[in-house]
Design a protein around this motif. Sequence first.
Motif, PDB file in Angstrom:
ATOM      1  N   TRP A  88     -42.804  17.683 -28.682  1.00 53.91           N
ATOM      2  CA  TRP A  88     -41.887  16.873 -28.893  1.00 53.91           C
ATOM      3  C   TRP A  88     -40.473  17.598 -29.408  1.00 53.91           C
ATOM      4  O   TRP A  88     -39.574  17.021 -29.022  1.00 53.91           O
ATOM      5  CB  TRP A  88     -42.401  15.537 -29.766  1.00 53.91           C
ATOM      6  N   SER A  89     -40.615  18.645 -30.127  1.00 57.99           N
ATOM      7  CA  SER A  89     -39.226  19.195 -30.638  1.00 57.99           C
ATOM      8  C   SER A  89     -38.779  19.703 -29.442  1.00 57.99           C
ATOM      9  O   SER A  89     -37.426  19.645 -29.068  1.00 57.99           O
ATOM     10  CB  SER A  89     -39.675  20.433 -31.304  1.00 57.99           C
ATOM     11  N   ASP A  90     -39.644  20.445 -28.386  1.00 56.93           N
ATOM     12  CA  ASP A  90     -39.090  20.744 -27.071  1.00 56.93           C
ATOM     13  C   ASP A  90     -38.388  19.780 -26.362  1.00 56.93           C
ATOM     14  O   ASP A  90     -37.273  19.829 -25.657  1.00 56.93           O
ATOM     15  CB  ASP A  90     -40.048  21.613 -26.411  1.00 56.93           C
ATOM     16  N   LEU A  91     -39.231  18.569 -25.985  1.00 55.07           N
ATOM     17  CA  LEU A  91     -38.638  17.443 -25.171  1.00 55.07           C
ATOM     18  C   LEU A  91     -37.297  16.969 -25.649  1.00 55.07           C
ATOM     19  O   LEU A  91     -36.485  16.636 -25.001  1.00 55.07           O
ATOM     20  CB  LEU A  91     -39.588  16.665 -25.084  1.00 55.07           C
ATOM     21  N   PHE A  92     -37.400  16.679 -26.892  1.00 49.67           N
ATOM     22  CA  PHE A  92     -36.155  16.106 -27.955  1.00 49.67           C
ATOM     23  C   PHE A  92     -35.079  17.140 -27.527  1.00 49.67           C
ATOM     24  O   PHE A  92     -33.871  16.732 -27.256  1.00 49.67           O
ATOM     25  CB  PHE A  92     -36.521  15.901 -29.372  1.00 49.67           C
ATOM     26  N   ARG A  93     -35.068  18.377 -27.641  1.00 45.51           N
ATOM     27  CA  ARG A  93     -34.125  19.315 -27.551  1.00 45.51           C
ATOM     28  C   ARG A  93     -33.735  19.356 -26.104  1.00 45.51           C
ATOM     29  O   ARG A  93     -32.492  19.646 -25.919  1.00 45.51           O
ATOM     30  CB  ARG A  93     -35.006  20.804 -27.809  1.00 45.51           C
ATOM     31  N   PHE A 203     -47.192   8.171 -24.036  1.00 47.04           N
ATOM     32  CA  PHE A 203     -46.403   9.223 -24.738  1.00 47.04           C
ATOM     33  C   PHE A 203     -47.588  10.128 -24.977  1.00 47.04           C
ATOM     34  O   PHE A 203     -47.541  11.384 -24.895  1.00 47.04           O
ATOM     35  CB  PHE A 203     -45.656   8.816 -25.799  1.00 47.04           C
ATOM     36  N   ALA A 204     -48.785   9.650 -25.306  1.00 47.95           N
ATOM     37  CA  ALA A 204     -49.981  10.534 -25.633  1.00 47.95           C
ATOM     38  C   ALA A 204     -50.321  11.369 -24.439  1.00 47.95           C
ATOM     39  O   ALA A 204     -50.678  12.413 -24.748  1.00 47.95           O
ATOM     40  CB  ALA A 204     -51.197   9.751 -25.999  1.00 47.95           C
ATOM     41  N   GLY A 205     -50.253  10.835 -23.302  1.00 40.82           N
ATOM     42  CA  GLY A 205     -50.446  11.488 -22.062  1.00 40.82           C
ATOM     43  C   GLY A 205     -49.537  12.541 -21.789  1.00 40.82           C
ATOM     44  O   GLY A 205     -49.608  13.459 -21.509  1.00 40.82           O
ATOM     45  N   VAL A 206     -48.083  12.153 -22.301  1.00 43.85           N
ATOM     46  CA  VAL A 206     -46.934  13.278 -21.933  1.00 43.85           C
ATOM     47  C   VAL A 206     -47.388  14.369 -22.882  1.00 43.85           C
ATOM     48  O   VAL A 206     -47.294  15.638 -22.489  1.00 43.85           O
ATOM     49  CB  VAL A 206     -45.619  12.504 -22.324  1.00 43.85           C
ATOM     50  N   GLN A 213     -50.134  22.856 -20.395  1.00 43.54           N
ATOM     51  CA  GLN A 213     -49.142  23.757 -19.870  1.00 43.54           C
ATOM     52  C   GLN A 213     -48.850  24.913 -20.858  1.00 43.54           C
ATOM     53  O   GLN A 213     -48.871  26.113 -20.613  1.00 43.54           O
ATOM     54  CB  GLN A 213     -47.876  23.041 -19.533  1.00 43.54           C
ATOM     55  N   ASN A 214     -48.674  24.668 -22.164  1.00 46.73           N
ATOM     56  CA  ASN A 214     -48.497  25.415 -23.112  1.00 46.73           C
ATOM     57  C   ASN A 214     -49.556  26.253 -23.731  1.00 46.73           C
ATOM     58  O   ASN A 214     -49.684  27.576 -23.970  1.00 46.73           O
ATOM     59  CB  ASN A 214     -47.768  24.895 -24.505  1.00 46.73           C
ATOM     60  N   GLN A 265     -50.713   8.280 -16.358  1.00 48.23           N
ATOM     61  CA  GLN A 265     -49.296   8.342 -15.827  1.00 48.23           C
ATOM     62  C   GLN A 265     -48.666   9.361 -16.577  1.00 48.23           C
ATOM     63  O   GLN A 265     -47.927  10.228 -16.174  1.00 48.23           O
ATOM     64  CB  GLN A 265     -48.493   6.889 -15.893  1.00 48.23           C
ATOM     65  N   GLY A 266     -48.920   9.354 -17.923  1.00 50.84           N
ATOM     66  CA  GLY A 266     -48.078  10.305 -18.775  1.00 50.84           C
ATOM     67  C   GLY A 266     -48.705  11.691 -18.752  1.00 50.84           C
ATOM     68  O   GLY A 266     -47.726  12.558 -18.595  1.00 50.84           O
ATOM     69  N   LEU A 267     -49.879  11.848 -18.419  1.00 51.75           N
ATOM     70  CA  LEU A 267     -50.731  13.001 -18.115  1.00 51.75           C
ATOM     71  C   LEU A 267     -50.146  13.729 -17.105  1.00 51.75           C
ATOM     72  O   LEU A 267     -49.813  14.995 -17.039  1.00 51.75           O
ATOM     73  CB  LEU A 267     -52.140  12.762 -18.222  1.00 51.75           C
ATOM     74  N   LYS A 268     -49.840  12.920 -15.791  1.00 49.46           N
ATOM     75  CA  LYS A 268     -49.508  13.531 -14.721  1.00 49.46           C
ATOM     76  C   LYS A 268     -48.120  13.951 -14.585  1.00 49.46           C
ATOM     77  O   LYS A 268     -47.830  14.994 -14.067  1.00 49.46           O
ATOM     78  CB  LYS A 268     -50.031  12.273 -13.616  1.00 49.46           C
ATOM     79  N   SER A 269     -47.235  13.154 -15.201  1.00 54.74           N
ATOM     80  CA  SER A 269     -45.819  13.169 -15.239  1.00 54.74           C
ATOM     81  C   SER A 269     -45.217  14.158 -16.271  1.00 54.74           C
ATOM     82  O   SER A 269     -44.452  15.179 -15.703  1.00 54.74           O
ATOM     83  CB  SER A 269     -44.967  11.873 -15.345  1.00 54.74           C
ATOM     84  N   GLY A 270     -45.551  14.115 -17.364  1.00 56.40           N
ATOM     85  CA  GLY A 270     -45.065  14.944 -18.331  1.00 56.40           C
ATOM     86  C   GLY A 270     -43.592  14.449 -18.852  1.00 56.40           C
ATOM     87  O   GLY A 270     -42.957  15.249 -19.479  1.00 56.40           O
TER      88      GLY A 270
END
Length: 285
Positions: A88-93, A203-206, A213-214, A265-270
């Motif tokens: 979430w730090s990366d996504l918010f950044r 968001f849990a899926g995201v 990936q990481n 859906q969150g898992l697939k899209s990110g």
Amino acid sequence: MRWEGRRGSENIEDRRSMRGPVVAGGGMLGLVLILIIMCAGGDPRPIMNQMQQAQQKQPQQGPVETDPEEDRLAQFVSVVLADTEEVWSDLFRQEGDSYRPPTLVIFTGQVASACGYQGSATGPFYCPLDEKVYIDLSFYEDMKTKLGAPGDFAQAYVIAHEVGHHVQKLLGISEQVSSLQQRSSKVEANELSVRLELQADYFAGVWAHHAQQNWQILEPGDIEEALTAATAIGDDRLQEQAQGRVVPESFTHGTSEQRTRWFVQGLKSGDMNAGNTFEIPYSQL
């Protein structure tokens, strides 16, 4: 799920050594003061910090022995929380913003939060007033034995969902929903709650998308574990088990099918911006 050997979070508050209803600071008076300050448009965080400091100064209510398996679970949730912090730090950044991580409180039996007393029967929860996630680790045993949802990735999904509520708090979504609920009928308020919960599942899926990936966290069967957990805690499933019938207008978290679908859906899209459950007609969620 691959998690061992990676760093744990520093934002862990272990209250398992506290037995019984330890009240932070002024107890109910402190909680009343927080509500008064919020109603007046003020910032309740100073008084909340004072209450927390007072609680930490109180003597423990008697030690609670922990076993190696429970300590391993505590380390596990610490690693999962650390993963959510990085994702979430990366996504918010990327959105030009900064992420403020929540604290995860591990407790036994019951706990005092800025949102009031809660017991183990409540299950894991997020309190937006103190920005903390609370969990009694015995819930994971309940998931396995009572809900039929075992597995470490199912357990990680639970943490990621509650952190999803924290993301909603930071984005201002929770506050908007709470304001709308105060002006809505009971049925409308429940529908808003369902939308909020399904977005937290998204968001849990995201989180899972980017964690994979990481760190390549997923092992065979992990996704099925999360879907089984999401299915087990659907409103329709729980109502059918508890009362033998389903009352859709009383749903507050969504059906099993909805919860699994939004997680996937969150898992697939990110994509943290592609899960707006508030723009979709309720019948199509």
